[in-house]
Design a protein around this motif. Structure first.
Motif, PDB file in Angstrom:
ATOM      1  N   ARG A  40    -100.695 -44.304 -41.023  1.00 29.57           N
ATOM      2  CA  ARG A  40    -100.978 -46.188 -40.797  1.00 29.57           C
ATOM      3  C   ARG A  40    -101.880 -46.816 -41.987  1.00 29.57           C
ATOM      4  O   ARG A  40    -101.163 -48.374 -42.949  1.00 29.57           O
ATOM      5  CB  ARG A  40    -101.378 -46.165 -39.512  1.00 29.57           C
ATOM      6  N   TYR A  73     -99.793 -45.589 -33.700  1.00 31.46           N
ATOM      7  CA  TYR A  73    -100.180 -46.356 -33.637  1.00 31.46           C
ATOM      8  C   TYR A  73    -100.129 -46.262 -32.274  1.00 31.46           C
ATOM      9  O   TYR A  73    -101.229 -47.242 -31.206  1.00 31.46           O
ATOM     10  CB  TYR A  73    -100.673 -47.880 -33.964  1.00 31.46           C
ATOM     11  N   ASP A  76    -103.430 -45.852 -30.113  1.00 28.09           N
ATOM     12  CA  ASP A  76    -104.340 -45.656 -30.654  1.00 28.09           C
ATOM     13  C   ASP A  76    -105.288 -47.858 -29.859  1.00 28.09           C
ATOM     14  O   ASP A  76    -103.984 -48.202 -30.909  1.00 28.09           O
ATOM     15  CB  ASP A  76    -104.866 -45.952 -31.520  1.00 28.09           C
ATOM     16  N   PHE A  79    -105.698 -50.416 -32.897  1.00 24.46           N
ATOM     17  CA  PHE A  79    -104.598 -50.967 -33.603  1.00 24.46           C
ATOM     18  C   PHE A  79    -104.778 -52.189 -33.434  1.00 24.46           C
ATOM     19  O   PHE A  79    -103.833 -52.897 -34.276  1.00 24.46           O
ATOM     20  CB  PHE A  79    -102.888 -49.835 -33.065  1.00 24.46           C
ATOM     21  N   HIS A  82    -104.958 -55.280 -36.087  1.00 27.54           N
ATOM     22  CA  HIS A  82    -104.087 -55.247 -37.306  1.00 27.54           C
ATOM     23  C   HIS A  82    -103.517 -56.981 -37.199  1.00 27.54           C
ATOM     24  O   HIS A  82    -102.356 -56.755 -38.214  1.00 27.54           O
ATOM     25  CB  HIS A  82    -103.258 -53.733 -37.757  1.00 27.54           C
TER      26      HIS A  82
END
Length: 201
Positions: A40, A73, A76, A79, A82
């Motif tokens: 990632r 991701y 998570d 994330f 982003h």
């Protein structure tokens, strides 16, 4: 340390030193050689390099590639941070210069606007506010205005969170130009909309 790991470290170091062009050469090579093992962090670093080098169309393709790699991701919660980067790239690709093509591809323009509004919130990213105002600007210039649609977009902004401070920029002659603040823009479009549809509010 194998050559791939060395390249990965070198690319990251160059990026941290803001040497985006040199870092991009490395990440381009890594992507072609070892895409299946991209982490990632590799994806985010690659996307940042592409954006800083004005390669937004490719950056968007790499964003989409990352979204397909859900294992990187999906568990998570951090994330979503982003998404701000992705929204900014989407804005640069399909909205920033909408005058040049939006009339030819209005669906793509509004698809980009709506995607940004789904990716981030008004508080998270300036791309959100900018996308709404671009949509309103485009709709307000149409010969037949769709006041209902304009109102729907205007309603996606919380006016209390808009800035009163007019932003400034330098023109080509070095003269300081002041443009209307966000709150002023909101009021302008509100007046346009309510003027066309008196009972809309």
């Amino acid at each position: 340390m194998d050559s791939i790991c060395m390249m990965r470290c070198e690319g990251k170091a160059l990026l941290e030193c803001l040497q985006y062009q040199d870092a991009l050469i490395i990440y381009d090579t890594l992507y072609e050689k070892d895409k299946s093992n991209f982490t990632r962090e590799d994806y985010i670093n690659y996307i940042r390099c592409l954006r800083m080098c004005n390669r937004n169309e490719k950056a968007l393709r790499i964003c989409k590639d990352l979204y397909l790699r859900k294992e990187l991701y999906e568990n998570d919660k951090t994330f979503t941070h982003h998404n701000q980067l992705f929204a900014a790239i989407l804005y640069d690709c399909y909205i920033a210069n909408f005058d040049s093509w939006a009339i030819k591809d209005e669906d793509r323009f509004f698809s980009a606007v709506d995607t940004i509004l789904n990716l981030v919130s008004q508080e998270e990213s300036y791309s959100y506010e900018s996308a709404v105002f671009r949509a309103l600007e485009y709709l307000s210039k149409k010969v037949i205005k769709d006041a209902k649609r304009m109102y729907n977009y205007l309603n996606k902004l919380n006016p209390d969170k808009l800035s009163d401070t007019p932003p400034t920029y330098l023109d080509q002659k070095g003269k300081v130009i002041e443009v209307g603040g966000s709150k002023e823009k909101w009021k302008m479009y509100y007046n346009i909309i309510t003027g066309d549809v008196p009972n809309i509010s």
